[in-house]
Design an enzyme around this catalytic site. Structure first.
Site, mmCIF file in Angstrom:
data_model
loop_
_atom_site.group_PDB
_atom_site.id
_atom_site.type_symbol
_atom_site.label_atom_id
_atom_site.label_comp_id
_atom_site.label_asym_id
_atom_site.label_seq_id
_atom_site.Cartn_x
_atom_site.Cartn_y
_atom_site.Cartn_z
ATOM 1 N N THR A 96 0.878 -1.174 0.000
ATOM 2 C CA THR A 96 0.000 0.000 0.000
ATOM 3 C C THR A 96 0.911 1.218 0.000
ATOM 4 O OG1 THR A 96 -1.629 -1.209 1.290
ATOM 5 C CG2 THR A 96 -1.894 1.178 1.160
ATOM 6 N N LYS A 171 -7.293 1.525 -3.094
ATOM 7 C CA LYS A 171 -6.912 1.089 -1.742
ATOM 8 C C LYS A 171 -7.131 2.228 -0.736
ATOM 9 C CE LYS A 171 -4.957 -1.259 1.604
ATOM 10 N NZ LYS A 171 -5.184 -2.573 2.149
ATOM 11 N N LYS A 239 0.315 5.355 8.125
ATOM 12 C CA LYS A 239 0.842 5.648 6.778
ATOM 13 C C LYS A 239 -0.302 5.758 5.771
ATOM 14 C CE LYS A 239 1.769 1.953 4.716
ATOM 15 N NZ LYS A 239 1.353 0.923 3.812
#
Ligand code: NAP
Length: 292
Positions: A96, A171, A239
């Site tokens: 990701t 995502k 993150k």
């Protein structure tokens, strides 16, 4: 049968490599902490000394490292993938990461006659172990179709979302939803306990109604069992939420609920960066899940 390379053998990468080995592929692997390669070498994988070496020996190269800076390093760094002759090869980043970096990798790969896709996944450690991940792909249709039979070894849902970067954008949309389900699950438990309810009974009941969701099904039992191991690391969710909010800002969007979730996870990350995301409950129950 094509030779596969795999860089990054953590919670997710290790489980995916196991499926690829079981499917009979020759696997060339590399991980920063080299000891983590051993269990997969024992299963038949061939260990390499750098991403460059993996790219030299394999035709399809997967990467699944932690953060965008790790992705940048394994592709563009010294002894990185782009130091090898990759003409005709396929590069698939499962990490990701940012849509911008996905586009940079795609452009560099195209210049060198290679094929690149961003292909982040969802479904957690259990999805990886069970080979039932959901994959969201950015890249070219022809490349996607060629690799689909290999993707299907460890996924149960996969779609091409659009050109390079679209997998990472999808995502981010996924993580915006997860921000809501994780904060919702946490506050549900805190509220239900304060109201004197039986938590297991509450979960069994609401999980059968319109509040049902993946976080509740998969993480509520871990919270009740005091199991805060990852799963999905708190540091990685911080993150992801930062990337999502950065991308939203670029589109002049305000996402106040996601901003609040980031604040909560940043607070949690001060003490528990390497715990699983279900440990958000510790902001409310620092001593752990209370006994009935
Ligand atoms: P992880 O267990 O920390 O795995 C990352 C692996 O990448 C580690 O083994 C790490 O090596 C390795 N690595 C980092 N930089 C490297 C480099 N320069 N060269 C070679 N190897 C390197 O994390 P994870 O849970 O598998 O997650 C990986 C990615 O998938 C993250 O981006 C995460 O956000 C995403 N993701 C996770 C989940 C989940 O539920 N866990 C679900 C979907 C997506 P070291 O051992 O040296 O640290």
């Amino acid at each position: 049968m094509k030779k596969i390379g795999f860089i990054g053998l953590g919670v997710m990468g290790g489980a995916i490599v196991t499926h690829l080995l079981q499917a009979g592929f020759e696997l060339h692997v590399y991980n920063r902490t080299q000891a983590k390669m051993q269990p997969y070498v024992a299963l038949g994988a061939i260990s390499e000394n750098s991403p460059q070496e993996v790219a030299a020996h394999a035709e399809i190269i997967f990467t699944m490292v932690g953060f965008p800076q790790d992705v940048k390093y394994v592709y563009f760094g010294e002894n990185g993938i782009f130091k090898s002759d990759i003409a005709g090869k396929y590069l698939v980043d499962l990490t990701t990461s940012t849509p911008t970096l996905a586009k940079e990798i795609f452009q560099e790969a195209t210049l060198r006659g290679a094929h690149a896709m961003d292909a982040p996944v969802s479904g957690g450690d259990l999805g990886a172990k069970n080979g039932t991940l959901t994959m969201m792909v950015g890249g070219n249709l022809a490349d996607f179709e060629i690799l689909t039979p290999i993707f299907e070894i460890f996924t149960s849902t996969l779609n091409l979302q659009g050109p390079a970067g679209s997998g990472q954008h999808t995502k981010m949309a996924n993580q915006i939803m997860i921000a809501g389900t994780m904060t919702g699950l946490t506050e549900l438990l805190v509220y239900a306990y304060a109201a004197g309810l039986d938590l297991e009974k509450v979960l069994a009941t609401v999980g059968g109604g319109s509040a049902a969701n993946w976080s509740l099904t998969n993480y509520a039992p871990r919270i009740l069992a005091q199991d805060f191991t990852p799963g999905f690391f708190v540091k990685h969710f911080v993150k992801d939420l930062k990337i999502a909010l950065d991308e939203a800002e670029k589109m002049n969007l305000q996402l106040p609920a996601t901003q609040q979730a980031l604040k909560m996870y940043e607070e949690l990350a001060k003490d528990y960066p390497n715990s699983g995301t279900q440990s958000l409950i510790k902001l409310f129950w620092p001593e752990g899940t209370p006994k009935k």
